[in-house]
Motif scaffolding. Structure first.
Motif, PDB file in Angstrom:
ATOM      1  N   ALA A 142      88.584 -18.065  42.804  1.00 32.72           N
ATOM      2  CA  ALA A 142      88.730 -17.536  41.342  1.00 32.72           C
ATOM      3  C   ALA A 142      89.380 -16.143  41.447  1.00 32.72           C
ATOM      4  CB  ALA A 142      87.234 -17.521  40.517  1.00 32.72           C
ATOM      5  N   ILE A 143      88.986 -15.231  42.399  1.00 32.08           N
ATOM      6  CA  ILE A 143      89.509 -13.920  42.572  1.00 32.08           C
ATOM      7  C   ILE A 143      91.090 -14.139  43.060  1.00 32.08           C
ATOM      8  CG2 ILE A 143      89.598 -11.870  43.973  1.00 32.08           C
ATOM      9  CD1 ILE A 143      86.329 -12.116  43.709  1.00 32.08           C
ATOM     10  N   ILE A 144      91.103 -14.939  43.955  1.00 28.66           N
ATOM     11  CA  ILE A 144      92.451 -15.117  44.545  1.00 28.66           C
ATOM     12  C   ILE A 144      93.260 -15.738  43.354  1.00 28.66           C
ATOM     13  CG2 ILE A 144      93.945 -16.668  46.256  1.00 28.66           C
ATOM     14  CD1 ILE A 144      91.409 -16.224  48.002  1.00 28.66           C
ATOM     15  N   THR A 145      92.895 -16.758  42.482  1.00 33.19           N
ATOM     16  CA  THR A 145      93.640 -17.369  41.569  1.00 33.19           C
ATOM     17  C   THR A 145      94.039 -16.222  40.462  1.00 33.19           C
ATOM     18  OG1 THR A 145      92.687 -19.349  41.799  1.00 33.19           O
ATOM     19  CG2 THR A 145      93.604 -19.047  39.787  1.00 33.19           C
ATOM     20  N   ALA A 146      92.953 -15.280  40.111  1.00 26.17           N
ATOM     21  CA  ALA A 146      93.398 -14.194  39.192  1.00 26.17           C
ATOM     22  C   ALA A 146      94.322 -13.297  39.529  1.00 26.17           C
ATOM     23  CB  ALA A 146      92.290 -13.511  38.761  1.00 26.17           C
ATOM     24  N   ILE A 147      94.413 -12.756  41.055  1.00 27.30           N
ATOM     25  CA  ILE A 147      95.408 -12.165  41.451  1.00 27.30           C
ATOM     26  C   ILE A 147      96.910 -12.632  41.529  1.00 27.30           C
ATOM     27  CG2 ILE A 147      96.040 -10.819  43.617  1.00 27.30           C
ATOM     28  CD1 ILE A 147      93.025 -10.243  44.149  1.00 27.30           C
ATOM     29  N   ALA A 148      96.703 -14.003  41.730  1.00 30.58           N
ATOM     30  CA  ALA A 148      98.076 -14.706  41.891  1.00 30.58           C
ATOM     31  C   ALA A 148      98.742 -14.632  40.581  1.00 30.58           C
ATOM     32  CB  ALA A 148      97.855 -16.007  42.523  1.00 30.58           C
ATOM     33  N   THR A 149      97.824 -15.141  39.523  1.00 37.01           N
ATOM     34  CA  THR A 149      98.557 -15.239  38.211  1.00 37.01           C
ATOM     35  C   THR A 149      98.888 -14.094  37.433  1.00 37.01           C
ATOM     36  OG1 THR A 149      96.812 -16.871  37.494  1.00 37.01           O
ATOM     37  CG2 THR A 149      97.580 -15.820  35.769  1.00 37.01           C
ATOM     38  N   VAL A 150      98.219 -12.697  37.830  1.00 36.83           N
ATOM     39  CA  VAL A 150      99.024 -11.477  37.397  1.00 36.83           C
ATOM     40  C   VAL A 150     100.160 -11.181  38.256  1.00 36.83           C
ATOM     41  CG1 VAL A 150      98.561  -9.222  37.506  1.00 36.83           C
ATOM     42  CG2 VAL A 150      96.639 -10.636  36.702  1.00 36.83           C
ATOM     43  N   SER A 151     100.178 -11.600  39.440  1.00 40.55           N
ATOM     44  CA  SER A 151     101.434 -11.195  40.304  1.00 40.55           C
ATOM     45  C   SER A 151     102.505 -11.929  39.959  1.00 40.55           C
ATOM     46  CB  SER A 151     100.985 -11.493  41.734  1.00 40.55           C
ATOM     47  OG  SER A 151     102.327 -11.371  42.572  1.00 40.55           O
ATOM     48  N   PHE A 152     102.422 -13.295  39.601  1.00 38.76           N
ATOM     49  CA  PHE A 152     103.384 -13.918  39.106  1.00 38.76           C
ATOM     50  C   PHE A 152     103.898 -13.709  37.648  1.00 38.76           C
ATOM     51  CE2 PHE A 152     101.901 -17.194  42.277  1.00 38.76           C
ATOM     52  CZ  PHE A 152     102.708 -17.018  43.166  1.00 38.76           C
ATOM     53  N   GLY A 153     103.111 -13.336  36.931  1.00 38.81           N
ATOM     54  CA  GLY A 153     103.674 -12.938  35.595  1.00 38.81           C
ATOM     55  C   GLY A 153     104.436 -11.714  35.524  1.00 38.81           C
ATOM     56  N   THR A 154     104.280 -10.763  36.316  1.00 38.34           N
ATOM     57  CA  THR A 154     104.801  -9.655  36.553  1.00 38.34           C
ATOM     58  C   THR A 154     106.213  -9.974  37.094  1.00 38.34           C
ATOM     59  OG1 THR A 154     103.206  -8.099  36.886  1.00 38.34           O
ATOM     60  CG2 THR A 154     104.955  -7.341  37.657  1.00 38.34           C
ATOM     61  N   THR A 155     106.253 -10.669  38.031  1.00 38.85           N
ATOM     62  CA  THR A 155     107.669 -11.104  38.587  1.00 38.85           C
ATOM     63  C   THR A 155     108.430 -12.193  37.540  1.00 38.85           C
ATOM     64  OG1 THR A 155     106.409 -11.632  40.792  1.00 38.85           O
ATOM     65  CG2 THR A 155     108.453 -12.710  40.405  1.00 38.85           C
ATOM     66  N   ASN A 156     107.752 -12.873  36.754  1.00 41.37           N
ATOM     67  CA  ASN A 156     108.604 -13.487  35.689  1.00 41.37           C
ATOM     68  C   ASN A 156     109.084 -12.572  34.610  1.00 41.37           C
ATOM     69  OD1 ASN A 156     108.148 -15.995  36.858  1.00 41.37           O
ATOM     70  ND2 ASN A 156     106.225 -16.429  35.495  1.00 41.37           N
ATOM     71  N   ARG A 157     108.393 -11.467  34.167  1.00 39.57           N
ATOM     72  CA  ARG A 157     108.866 -10.537  33.469  1.00 39.57           C
ATOM     73  C   ARG A 157     110.255  -9.758  34.069  1.00 39.57           C
ATOM     74  NH1 ARG A 157     103.260  -9.892  32.298  1.00 39.57           N
ATOM     75  NH2 ARG A 157     103.299  -8.141  33.684  1.00 39.57           N
ATOM     76  N   LYS A 158     109.901  -9.493  35.041  1.00 41.89           N
ATOM     77  CA  LYS A 158     111.325  -8.833  35.721  1.00 41.89           C
ATOM     78  C   LYS A 158     112.480  -9.782  35.985  1.00 41.89           C
ATOM     79  CE  LYS A 158     108.599  -5.402  38.510  1.00 41.89           C
ATOM     80  NZ  LYS A 158     108.112  -4.981  39.929  1.00 41.89           N
ATOM     81  N   ALA A 159     112.123 -10.768  36.337  1.00 37.20           N
ATOM     82  CA  ALA A 159     113.169 -12.110  36.241  1.00 37.20           C
ATOM     83  C   ALA A 159     113.843 -11.917  35.076  1.00 37.20           C
ATOM     84  CB  ALA A 159     112.861 -13.297  36.785  1.00 37.20           C
ATOM     85  N   ARG A 160     113.086 -12.113  33.862  1.00 38.57           N
ATOM     86  CA  ARG A 160     113.662 -12.205  32.433  1.00 38.57           C
ATOM     87  C   ARG A 160     114.566 -10.926  31.986  1.00 38.57           C
ATOM     88  NH1 ARG A 160     108.648 -15.043  31.611  1.00 38.57           N
ATOM     89  NH2 ARG A 160     107.912 -13.140  30.617  1.00 38.57           N
ATOM     90  N   ASP A 161     113.910  -9.849  32.604  1.00 42.89           N
ATOM     91  CA  ASP A 161     114.664  -8.388  32.244  1.00 42.89           C
ATOM     92  C   ASP A 161     116.085  -8.393  33.063  1.00 42.89           C
ATOM     93  OD1 ASP A 161     113.070  -7.713  30.434  1.00 42.89           O
ATOM     94  OD2 ASP A 161     111.943  -6.336  31.747  1.00 42.89           O
TER      95      ASP A 161
END
Length: 146
Positions: free
Chosen positions: A36-55
């Motif tokens: 669960a901890i690894i999944t939460a970290i990965a979700t936050v990391s990919f969310g930031t990456t997606n926002r930067k890609a859209r920008d």
């Protein structure tokens, strides 16, 4: 050949006891917590990456519009006014006017015949001093003529 349907207990010769094979409840809870901890970290990391890609796409779109505006200025000596921005597509300078990745639009604001601003709403970044309304809120990114 014998088929075993249930695990048989193993015999510990040193202690003279038998123990059941399998995982304890504590071991299962620890493993599930780690996953669960690894999944939460990965979700936050990919969310930031997606926002930067859209920008990044928004910045590239504004650069395409800026380059088309420069060509229009070279042909007609001034930038188009706010109401005739469609000259970019009708005149063949852009194949289609770019639309942002979240279906947001870009704001074109001609100041004079020789100056303009292009605005967009970025998901990351700071707010600019001039508050211009974009489709999803106040714009926080601005591009101007070179």
């Amino acid at each position: 050949m014998r088929i075993k349907s249930t695990p048989t207990p193993s015999f510990d010769e040193r202690r003279g006891t038998t123990k059941k094979l399998g995982f304890s409840l504590i071991e299962l809870i620890v493993v599930i917590t780690i996953i669960a901890i690894i999944t939460a970290i990965a979700t936050v990391s990919f969310g930031t990456t997606n926002r930067k890609a859209r920008d990044g796409r928004r910045q590239a779109d504004l650069e395409r519009i800026r380059m088309a505006l420069e060509v229009v200025r070279q042909v007609g000596t001034t930038y188009p006014d706010d109401s005739s921005i469609s000259v970019l597509t009708s005149g063949g300078f852009l194949s289609a006017y770019p639309v942002g990745p979240s279906s947001d639009t870009y704001v074109y604001d001609r100041q004079t015949n020789y100056t303009y601003f292009l605005y967009a709403r970025m998901e990351t970044g700071t707010t600019i001093a001039t508050a211009v309304s974009c489709t999803t809120g106040n714009c926080n990114y601005r591009v101007t003529q070179p």
